[in-house]
Design a protein around this motif. Structure first.
Motif, PDB file in Angstrom:
ATOM      1  N   ARG A  36       1.023  -1.183   0.392  1.00 14.24           N
ATOM      2  CA  ARG A  36       0.199  -0.028  -0.199  1.00 14.24           C
ATOM      3  C   ARG A  36       1.275   1.258  -0.334  1.00 14.24           C
ATOM      4  NH1 ARG A  36      -2.200   0.875   4.746  1.00 14.24           N
ATOM      5  NH2 ARG A  36      -2.576  -1.556   5.121  1.00 14.24           N
ATOM      6  N   SER A  37       1.866   1.248   1.283  1.00 16.83           N
ATOM      7  CA  SER A  37       2.980   2.679   1.008  1.00 16.83           C
ATOM      8  C   SER A  37       3.746   2.511  -0.213  1.00 16.83           C
ATOM      9  CB  SER A  37       4.101   2.436   2.009  1.00 16.83           C
ATOM     10  OG  SER A  37       3.744   2.094   3.043  1.00 16.83           O
ATOM     11  N   TYR A  38       3.569   1.110  -1.172  1.00 20.09           N
ATOM     12  CA  TYR A  38       5.136   1.893  -2.205  1.00 20.09           C
ATOM     13  C   TYR A  38       3.508   2.171  -3.693  1.00 20.09           C
ATOM     14  CZ  TYR A  38       8.549   0.323  -5.990  1.00 20.09           C
ATOM     15  OH  TYR A  38       9.238   1.158  -6.616  1.00 20.09           O
ATOM     16  N   LYS A  98       6.072  11.114   3.769  1.00 23.46           N
ATOM     17  CA  LYS A  98       5.755  10.302   4.387  1.00 23.46           C
ATOM     18  C   LYS A  98       5.198   9.243   4.414  1.00 23.46           C
ATOM     19  CE  LYS A  98       0.263  11.327   4.984  1.00 23.46           C
ATOM     20  NZ  LYS A  98       0.545  10.856   4.261  1.00 23.46           N
ATOM     21  N   ASP A  99       4.622   8.989   2.735  1.00 26.65           N
ATOM     22  CA  ASP A  99       5.107   7.828   2.396  1.00 26.65           C
ATOM     23  C   ASP A  99       5.918   7.081   2.381  1.00 26.65           C
ATOM     24  OD1 ASP A  99       1.949   7.685   1.877  1.00 26.65           O
ATOM     25  OD2 ASP A  99       1.998   8.650   0.048  1.00 26.65           O
ATOM     26  N   SER A 110       6.310   5.632   5.966  1.00 31.76           N
ATOM     27  CA  SER A 110       5.113   4.740   6.298  1.00 31.76           C
ATOM     28  C   SER A 110       5.885   2.728   5.800  1.00 31.76           C
ATOM     29  CB  SER A 110       4.033   4.647   5.537  1.00 31.76           C
ATOM     30  OG  SER A 110       3.334   6.052   6.652  1.00 31.76           O
ATOM     31  N   ASP A 147       3.350   9.723  -6.059  1.00 30.62           N
ATOM     32  CA  ASP A 147       4.011  10.684  -5.199  1.00 30.62           C
ATOM     33  C   ASP A 147       4.126  11.643  -5.612  1.00 30.62           C
ATOM     34  OD1 ASP A 147       2.296  10.136  -2.690  1.00 30.62           O
ATOM     35  OD2 ASP A 147       3.944   9.425  -1.627  1.00 30.62           O
ATOM     36  N   SER A 165       4.929  14.875   0.261  1.00 27.03           N
ATOM     37  CA  SER A 165       3.483  13.253   0.465  1.00 27.03           C
ATOM     38  C   SER A 165       4.550  11.960   0.042  1.00 27.03           C
ATOM     39  CB  SER A 165       3.058  13.486  -0.208  1.00 27.03           C
ATOM     40  OG  SER A 165       3.512  13.042  -1.586  1.00 27.03           O
ATOM     41  N   ALA A 204       1.139   4.573  -3.119  1.00 22.85           N
ATOM     42  CA  ALA A 204       1.571   5.278  -2.739  1.00 22.85           C
ATOM     43  C   ALA A 204       2.893   6.651  -3.585  1.00 22.85           C
ATOM     44  CB  ALA A 204       1.172   5.868  -1.273  1.00 22.85           C
ATOM     45  N   VAL A 205       3.850   5.378  -2.524  1.00 22.57           N
ATOM     46  CA  VAL A 205       5.142   6.221  -2.980  1.00 22.57           C
ATOM     47  C   VAL A 205       4.961   6.299  -4.559  1.00 22.57           C
ATOM     48  CG1 VAL A 205       7.173   6.053  -3.331  1.00 22.57           C
ATOM     49  CG2 VAL A 205       7.056   5.601  -0.846  1.00 22.57           C
TER      50      VAL A 205
END
Ligand code: HEM
Length: 108
Positions: free
Chosen positions: A13-15, A29-30, A33, A21, A26, A17-18
């Motif tokens: 999920r974080s990757y 932040k990601d 996480s 970005d 952002s 988002a990364v």
């Protein structure tokens, strides 16, 4: 402690988002996480290793993969700290081949 599988889902999920970005804020932040989730994966034992002997070489392969992953995340974080968005995004892109290599080595 949570299972490695659950930590991997958080990492996924974080990757995702990364990779989407477009701002340093952002991305920072990601990546943070993603790093937290990778530390949780490092603290756990994957299901497929549970019944294997203590000296099974796959255990070292798992540790090596998580170490490489953490180093690559930290490299991307260092570019964020320097304000270099494009360099940070380039470093983040290189996380996927580490994932693919180690999933393949471990038969995931
Ligand atoms: C950002 C990078 C990575 C992402 C997004 C990722 C994602 C995933 C996902 C979605 C799963 C399936 C989880 C499940 O359904 O239970 C998984 C499983 C797994 N991954 Fe990764 N992975 C990454 C990097 C790595 C690395 C570097 C290693 C090796 C050290 C690794 C080792 C494993 C193992 C051992 C499993 C099986 C976990 C279990 O069920 O016990 N992954 N990963």
């Amino acid at each position: 402690a949570q299972s490695v599988g659950a930590s991997m889902h958080e990492m996924a999920r974080s990757y995702r988002a990364v990779m989407q970005d477009e701002t340093l804020k952002s991305l920072g932040k990601d990546l943070s996480s993603l790093h937290d989730a990778a530390l949780k994966a490092q603290a756990g034992v994957p299901d497929f290793l549970r019944n294997k002997p203590a000296d099974d070489p796959m255990r070292q392969t798992y540790r090596d993969g998580i170490d490489k992953l953490l180093k690559q995340i930290e490299l991307a974080q260092s570019y964020v700290k320097m304000g270099q968005l494009n360099k940070a995004k380039e470093a983040a892109k290189k996380i996927a081949p580490i994932r693919n290599t180690y999933h393949r080595k471990l038969g995931i």
